[in-house]
Design an enzyme around this catalytic site. Structure first.
Site: not given
Ligand SMILES: [Zn+2]
Length: 206
Positions: A102, A104, A132, A135
């Site tokens: 992801h 982040e 999430c 992250c």
């Molecule tokens: Zn994430």
């Protein structure tokens, strides 16, 4: 715990335990000491000023541009930027790469390779959508002291529904950080930019 075990007084206790038959009773003392130490340890907030609302809006808009670039390259429309302690200088930008890389978490991993934990504690991670649990966890371990997100995870879920490519984890970042030992500061959702972030996601998911 390691520090406590190597302290002179603890070494003395351990020697004493090894030379006697009261090891079990002593281990009880060690645990209660460790617990007491943990409870009394203060959580130090990140250094420097917090970003103003104008700065938050500006950097979230940049993160949304990064998300758009990622989308145009065939990835999911998520973007993140890392801003220095002065709340102005952009240190890093990162778009979504894949379902396990992801924006982040990838940014936090890159940042941890480039900067020390001490340097990162004063910085701010801006993310178009609420990170999430993976992250937020990576931000925590990278020691990035502030988080600003545009749209909440719930708002994103309302947009995408239970999409096969976005099976979101309903765990707020505030909850993740509340379980840790660090005083990471969080702002979001930032209502001024929610609509423009949502517009990008609507174009992608529907
Ligand atoms: Zn994430």
């Amino acid at each position: 715990m390691i520090k406590q075990l190597t302290s002179p007084s603890r070494r003395k206790l351990l020697r004493f335990a090894g030379a006697s038959a009261i090891g079990v009773g002593l281990s009880g003392i060690l645990i209660s000491n460790a617990t007491a130490g943990k409870q009394s340890k203060p959580k130090n907030p990140p250094p420097g000023d917090d970003p103003t609302t104008e700065q938050m809006i500006k950097h979230l808009r940049r993160a949304n541009q990064v998300a758009k670039i990622a989308m145009e390259a065939g990835h999911h429309p998520f973007g993140a930027v890392l801003v220095a302690k002065d709340n102005e200088t952009i240190l890093m930008e990162q778009g979504n790469i894949s379902s396990v890389a992801h924006a982040e978490s990838t940014l936090a991993q890159r940042a941890a390779q480039k900067y020390t934990p001490e340097q990162l504690w004063g910085t701010t991670l801006y993310s178009t959508a609420e990170p999430c649990v993976m992250c937020a966890g990576t931000q925590y371990w990278a020691n990035i002291g502030r988080l600003v997100y545009g749209m909440s995870e719930r708002q994103l879920l309302d947009l995408t529904g239970n999409h096969d490519e976005n099976p979101t984890l309903d765990v707020p970042s505030r909850y993740v950080f509340s379980k840790g030992q660090k005083a990471i500061k969080i702002w979001g959702p930032v209502e001024e930019v929610v609509q423009e972030i949502a517009d990008l996601h609507k174009a992608f998911w529907t």
